[in-house]
Design an enzyme around this catalytic site. Sequence first.
Site, PDB file in Angstrom:
ATOM      1  CB  SER A 189      -0.935  -0.011   1.204  1.00  0.00           C
ATOM      2  OG  SER A 189      -0.466   0.853   2.208  1.00  0.00           O
ATOM      3  CE  LYS A 190      -2.055   5.083  -4.021  1.00  0.00           C
ATOM      4  NZ  LYS A 190      -2.289   6.060  -5.034  1.00  0.00           N
ATOM      5  NE  ARG A 191      -2.576   2.946   4.736  1.00  0.00           N
ATOM      6  CZ  ARG A 191      -3.838   2.686   5.003  1.00  0.00           C
ATOM      7  NH1 ARG A 191      -4.237   2.652   6.198  1.00  0.00           N
ATOM      8  NH2 ARG A 191      -4.705   2.449   4.061  1.00  0.00           N
TER       9      ARG A 191
END
Length: 546
Positions: free
Chosen positions: A252-254
């Site tokens: 994920s972008k996280r």
Amino acid sequence: MTSIRARFAPSPTGHLHVGGARSALFNWLFCRRNNGAFILRIEDTDIQRNIEGADAKLREDLRWLGIDWDEGPDVGGPYASYNQSERLDLYKAAERQLLETGKAYYAFDTADELDAMRKEAIARKDNFRYPRPSNFPSDADAEKARADGRPVVVRFAVPNEPITVHDEILGDVTFGAGEVEDLVIVKSNGWPTYHFAVVVDDEQMKVTHVLRAQEHLMNTPKHVFMQRALGYATPVYAHLPLVFNIDGTKMSKRDKHKVVRTAVKEKLKSKAWTKEDAANVAQCDPAAFDRWLDKADTEMDMSQVSRLAEPAGAVIPEIDVHDFRVSGYLPEALLNFIVLIGWLPGEFREKLTREEMIAAFSIDRIGKTPGRFDRDKLLSMNTDYCAAATPARMLEAFRDWAAVSNSPLASLDDATAARAIEACKGMRTLRDIETKAGILFAPDEAVQFDPAAVKKVLDKKDGAGYAMLAKLLPVIDAQEPWTAEAVDGLIKKLCESEGVGMGDIAQPLRVAVAGKPVSPGIGETLVLLGKGKTVNRIRRCLALQA
RNA sequence: GGCCCGUUGGUGCAGAGGUAGUCACGCCGCACUUUCCAUGCGGAGACGCGGGUUCGAUUCCCGCACGGGUCACCA
């Protein structure tokens, strides 16, 4: 026989994520394989979240990968608009229909009230499900609530019955009665929620097949119930296995924040930095930085996070398609790598052109197990693609990379760029060209001598390296012609006459002209540099000795 | 926690009711060599656990464990 129609429906919140790219690719392949129509639809019903210009980025990322669409926001089509934000009338009509048939109802709870109900349910160790009123509020009630300043949403009354949805990959999946709660389909601002908009749009756009990530599996019963309530057709569903990081967590972008945060915490722990230092580096408000450190990803934007990365010793992982482009990956390599996540053609064959993928694609070869995003494998695949690409293709790809990554090498003329590419054969990414040969195109003053290299290659054995350079200087100055073969020949000859190995001559030269012990083959290196600059840099290096 | 999905070497993937395999990545070793990269050759390494069905299960069934997804007025 109905013609096949499938879509990719991203929301415009930023660049295209590799997971999204995989969904887009599978839908696209499926359409191309079956002469279907591939639709691009922008799901921009969340006005707050939409990011200016994100849809253009999304389209650019898709095009860069070589994925095109038959209908979409920019190309139009029979079911325009392809932006959900321009389709409100359609949703309103469906909302009316549901309300009037008693299959949806108004609700007036505030966020706080809902929150309290949820907390209470958790305290009771119960699952929260929205309590449906026995009598549905009327339009007049809704008007009144609005006038009283209460939020007015519309909830779908989910039938209290079990449901089995068929999935082309997972088979039949059954959900018990009462598993699905009465979800909100129209928000208090009048916009439809995702669940409602997809159902309406898929029907109106005559979508026959939905290939989407498995994270949507739990949404499918909601959608099917709504399709039934509205008298719509149910498309064929196929839920794609998820894309994981190599460590098994969801990609994920996280992750970008995570990597930098971990590194920053190390720095703080070792007392190398104070929080104030870090906030300064990030150019971020200290309070916001604090919240970010405490896992609030939204408190700093990527530019602030990026500023922290290098000083903290973190390497931000590529997550978006655009990240890979900037890192120097070839789109054909990325595409080939992505298609292999959860799918493999029948034969033992991994390298596939776009056309081969289309010819071989079928849903029944899609696996159920999550695919791991193996960066080493991608790198290796990119290496192979770089080696196999024609010089013309490499030049084109190099130009694209230099432009998007703001490389100083963007200013090279075609002939020089082609030579630099050739000199860096065996590269893993296009960026390797810059790290390996970039210094050859920089001003002589830009050469920084790496202390470790100077020590190892020049200082050692009482400065044997320097002595060699001094001896080399006039010979090189006199060398004609100035071609890689000739220069290599010259050096080989010198090795014999001096009774030393190639390393004893090539390495000092390399450090002299590049400042570090890494560059293309020594002949190539010097020729790319040019004789004048070679001589100048050797002199500059010799000056170090004193 | 409820519901749902998954589980073959470190990773991706084959496979068949009779006790596992190709290819690729990675890893280890060797070779090549003017550095890095690349390249060539060789090698190690697996059916999550417990029951059941069966002459026999890694392959079928059940349970458990583990991993993951999802439970928003985000999509």
